[in-house]
Design an enzyme around this catalytic site. Structure first.
Site, mmCIF file in Angstrom:
data_model
loop_
_atom_site.group_PDB
_atom_site.id
_atom_site.type_symbol
_atom_site.label_atom_id
_atom_site.label_comp_id
_atom_site.label_asym_id
_atom_site.label_seq_id
_atom_site.Cartn_x
_atom_site.Cartn_y
_atom_site.Cartn_z
ATOM 1 N N CYS A 106 0.863 -1.176 0.000
ATOM 2 C CA CYS A 106 0.000 0.000 0.000
ATOM 3 C C CYS A 106 0.900 1.227 0.000
ATOM 4 O O CYS A 106 1.661 1.436 0.954
ATOM 5 C CB CYS A 106 -0.912 -0.009 1.223
ATOM 6 S SG CYS A 106 -2.025 1.399 1.226
ATOM 7 N N CYS A 147 -3.452 6.904 -4.976
ATOM 8 C CA CYS A 147 -3.166 5.474 -4.845
ATOM 9 C C CYS A 147 -1.714 5.163 -5.266
ATOM 10 O O CYS A 147 -1.395 5.199 -6.470
ATOM 11 C CB CYS A 147 -4.148 4.623 -5.653
ATOM 12 S SG CYS A 147 -4.031 2.869 -5.253
HETATM 13 O O1 PYC Z 1 -1.865 3.793 -1.966
HETATM 14 O O2 PYC Z 1 -1.362 1.805 -2.745
HETATM 15 C C1 PYC Z 1 -2.140 2.594 -2.224
HETATM 16 C C2 PYC Z 1 -3.481 2.108 -1.839
HETATM 17 C C3 PYC Z 1 -4.012 0.876 -2.063
HETATM 18 C C4 PYC Z 1 -5.304 0.895 -1.529
HETATM 19 C C5 PYC Z 1 -5.515 2.141 -0.993
HETATM 20 N N1 PYC Z 1 -4.394 2.866 -1.194
#
Ligand code: PYC
Length: 319
Positions: A92, A240
């Protein structure tokens, strides 16, 4: 006499808007000779505590939990298992940035390099003097380009399948103007795509479930804006980290991004990550930089007298 409640200490942060809850103490010891084995022990024997930590009434569906553990290799700073309302995450990106800032808050790291064992491999991070963190992720790659799937209510949808520490389906062509006003509709669309991929047996490598769906559009303030549906059907408030890594891998493979060139990825709420990649043994190794802020420190009280001691499991808003 009721049993003493279990007390679990946590520190909450958000990375570019996306929450991370680091479990710092009070969690039962996990058995296992590797991080993957400890994850299996967590999943098999203590999954109710995953739900207790991240789900309502103590949490909510957007929180990513991060169980802080001793590293197996003492030359690393720590190990971590990430989890959410639906299960467990390989890596993550936003959570790693939140974890590094939490370690700084605890006085365990100072600006400089930090190395962290995750279930999918060791990642390194750099805590910068200004508080931002660069995460050098695991090698990332595109598995399949231009895969088409028929989605009930939307017709054929095409996307790339790529790995950035989690599996993603990346879609450029869709009917949405990505922004907060369209979150409900985009959640419905991406959840329907995820369902269609599974129903049609479209997976990542070795049959791995594609549990993150990412849609893109141009941005006035960045190279691209995205909306990312996470496995528990809530959306990522940040751009993300693993999704940006998957995007960078696709851009690199298409010759649209050069080694060390900057890619600014904006989220649906307007927050940003700066990304780039280097080639190591021919593999794309993305780096993602963002900022996290500590927002609270708490003790979770888990009493067997509480009918919702282990959380209220979250349903799926759409299929
Ligand atoms: O930042 O990799 C990330 C992530 C995965 C799910 C929520 N954030």
């Amino acid at each position: 006499m009721p049993n003493d409640p279990l007390i679990i200490s946590v520190i909450d942060s958000h990375t570019e808007g996306e929450p991370t809850r680091v479990v710092t103490s009070g969690f039962p010891l996990l058995e296992g000779e590797s991080l993957k084995a400890k994850l299996e022990d967590f999943r098999t024997n203590l999954d109710h505590l995953r739900s207790a930590v991240v789900n309502e009434p103590r949490g909510h569906s957007a929180i990513v939990g991060a169980l802080l553990l001793e590293p197996f290799d003492p030359s690393n700073d720590c190990a971590v298992i990430f989890f959410n309302n639906a299960g467990y995450l390989g890596m993550c990106g936003h959570g790693t940035i939140g974890l590094v800032r939490t370690l700084e808050y605890l006085g365990e790291v100072r600006p400089g390099p930090v190395s962290i064992e995750t279930v999918v491999g060791t990642v390194t991070a750099e805590l910068h003097e200004d508080g931002s963190v660069t995460v050098r992720n695991v090698p990332s790659h595109r598995f399949k380009k231009d895969v088409s799937v028929n989605v009930v209510g939307y017709g054929d949808v095409a996307g790339d399948i790529a790995w950035g520490g989690n599996w993603f389906f990346l879609i450029d062509k869709h009917p949405f103007e990505i922004g907060p006003a369209a979150i409900g509709e985009m959640t419905g669309f991406t959840a329907a795509v995820k369902h269609a991929l599974a129903a049609n047996g479209i997976t990542g490598e070795n049959g791995a479930e594609i549990d993150h769906i990412e849609i893109f559009s141009p941005s006035e303030n960045a190279d691209s804006r995205n909306f990312v549906l996470c496995p528990g059907n809530d959306y990522d408030r940040s751009p993300c980290g693993t999704g940006t890594s998957a995007k960078v891998a696709c851009l690199a493979e298409d010759g649209k991004l050069e080694e060390d060139e900057k890619w600014v990825q904006e989220s649906v709420i307007g927050s940003r990550f700066e990304a780039s990649f280097e080639l190591v043994d021919g593999k794309v190794v993305p780096s993602v930089r963002g900022t996290a802020h500590i927002v609270s420190k708490a003790e979770l009280i888990i009493s067997t007298e509480d009918p919702f001691a282990f959380g209220i499991p979250q349903g799926s808003p759409a299929k």
